[in-house]
Scaffold this active site. Structure first.
Site, short mmCIF file in Angstrom:
data_model
loop_
_atom_site.label_atom_id
_atom_site.label_comp_id
_atom_site.label_asym_id
_atom_site.label_seq_id
_atom_site.Cartn_x
_atom_site.Cartn_y
_atom_site.Cartn_z
N ILE A 52 56.57 7.62 21.54
CA ILE A 52 56.97 7.65 22.95
C ILE A 52 58.46 7.42 23.14
O ILE A 52 59.01 7.70 24.20
CB ILE A 52 56.17 6.60 23.75
CG1 ILE A 52 56.26 6.89 25.26
CG2 ILE A 52 56.63 5.18 23.42
CD1 ILE A 52 55.36 6.03 26.12
N TYR A 53 59.15 6.95 22.11
CA TYR A 53 60.57 6.63 22.24
C TYR A 53 61.40 7.90 22.51
O TYR A 53 61.09 8.98 21.99
CB TYR A 53 61.09 5.94 20.99
CG TYR A 53 60.62 4.51 20.82
CD1 TYR A 53 59.93 3.84 21.82
CD2 TYR A 53 60.88 3.81 19.64
CE1 TYR A 53 59.52 2.54 21.66
CE2 TYR A 53 60.46 2.50 19.47
CZ TYR A 53 59.78 1.87 20.49
OH TYR A 53 59.36 0.58 20.33
N GLY A 54 62.45 7.72 23.29
CA GLY A 54 63.29 8.86 23.63
C GLY A 54 62.54 9.92 24.39
O GLY A 54 62.88 11.11 24.31
N GLY A 56 59.79 11.11 23.68
CA GLY A 56 59.22 12.01 22.70
C GLY A 56 60.22 12.65 21.76
O GLY A 56 59.84 13.29 20.78
N LYS A 80 54.27 3.22 15.59
CA LYS A 80 53.25 2.74 16.52
C LYS A 80 52.48 3.93 17.06
O LYS A 80 52.88 5.10 16.90
CB LYS A 80 53.88 1.98 17.69
CG LYS A 80 54.83 0.89 17.29
CD LYS A 80 55.48 0.28 18.52
CE LYS A 80 56.74 -0.47 18.15
NZ LYS A 80 57.83 0.44 17.73
#
Length: 319
Positions: A52-54, A56, A80
């Site tokens: 989910i970071y950025g 995606g 994660k």
């Protein structure tokens, strides 16, 4: 850089880890590669990420960087699963399908056949815990991760998860939690549980969402997260209260007396806490990262640690 064992496991990580939440969004690929190189040159080993970071974009960017640098075997890669975007909202989904689908996507985007630690990103009350733990066990059995952990679990949730996997002879080695001088509520339940069962803690936002750097002492800078009314303002605002301002001023006084930066003193304090395996630091620029990495060389006198303990006592604070 110094290393620590993660709980009672055999895994060792650098006690400062590189967070990649901003990669691909606030930090472009060129800057991100400079940060990875700087981190490794400083002796860092643990790199933390999530699909989910950025929004995606993080893991594809990180995967390309690791491929170009050829450094996968030098890092402890922690990931994660369980958070995603749906209809413009962040949703929790720790079902077996979603967890394993996200793991496969992460491995593809990161260009690796395994993670070193794979974690459930958040507790999901809608998914059976046994099902979520079964996904962790399956990932270990199939070689897609070497170790497993959890993230943002409360104390009782941590105990349940650890017991559930222990029954399957799969150790749960870590809990990734927010922990800093401005967020010590994990000491009430999470830390005692982790100590009892032998888990380590990965501390995220160790600088109190940026407040412990001192940047907000004179007001809210126009280029800061707290000034971002469209996104990050609500993330920082709870840490700009009167109680927490007192902690920041005490930290400033201590850091002045020791001739170190406030960030260095805050990180050094956190690394004295029981069960903390590492503090995860992220930065928008390579210069910021270099500055924070220098905290590895700072050791606080016991009397300063005690004073900061006293002034940041979380009793009566809102979590």
């Amino acid at each position: 850089m110094q290393e620590r064992r993660v709980g009672r496991s055999g895994l060792r990580v650098s006690r400062l880890a590189l967070g990649t939440m901003t990669f691909g969004e606030q930090v472009d690929e060129i800057e991100a590669e400079e940060q990875v190189t700087t981190f490794l040159d400083a002796g860092g080993t643990m790199v933390d990420t999530a699909p989910i970071y950025g929004s995606g974009a993080c893991e594809p960017v990180l995967g390309r960087i690791l491929g170009r640098l050829g450094v996968r075997d030098r890092i402890v890669l922690t990931g994660k699963a369980g958070l995603g975007h749906r209809d413009g909202e962040v949703v929790r989904d720790a079902s077996r399908k979603t967890l394993l689908d996200q793991l496969d996507t992460s491995l593809r985007d990161l260009g690796t056949d395994h993670l070193d630690v794979w974690q459930i990103h958040r507790w999901d009350e809608k998914a059976p815990l046994d099902e979520a733990l079964g996904a962790l066990e399956h990932a270990v059995r199939t070689g897609r991760t070497r170790y497993v952990g959890i993230s943002n679990f409360y104390g009782w949730q941590t105990g349940l998860a650890h017991a559930g996997l222990a029954a399957q002879d799969v150790p749960l080695i870590s809990n990734q939690v927010e922990y800093s001088l401005l967020r010590r509520d994990v000491e009430r339940e999470v830390v005692p549980v982790a100590e009892y069962v032998g888990m380590g803690l990965f501390a995220w936002s160790p600088l109190g969402r940026g407040v412990l750097t001192g940047k907000y002492r004179g007001g809210i800078p126009s280029d800061s997260r707290a000034a971002d009314a469209g996104g990050w303002e609500g993330f920082v605002a709870p840490y700009l209260t009167a109680e927490r301002t007192g902690v920041v001023e005490a930290l400033a006084k201590a850091s002045d007396g020791l001739d170190v930066t406030m960030a260095h003193a805050a990180l050094a304090w956190l690394l004295t806490r029981p069960q903390v395996a590492c503090a995860i630091i992220g930065a928008r620029t390579t210069e910021q990262l270099k500055e924070n990495l220098a905290a590895d060389e700072v050791e606080l006198p016991p009397e300063i640690v005690e004073a900061l303990d006293d002034v940041s006592n979380p009793e009566g604070w809102d979590a």
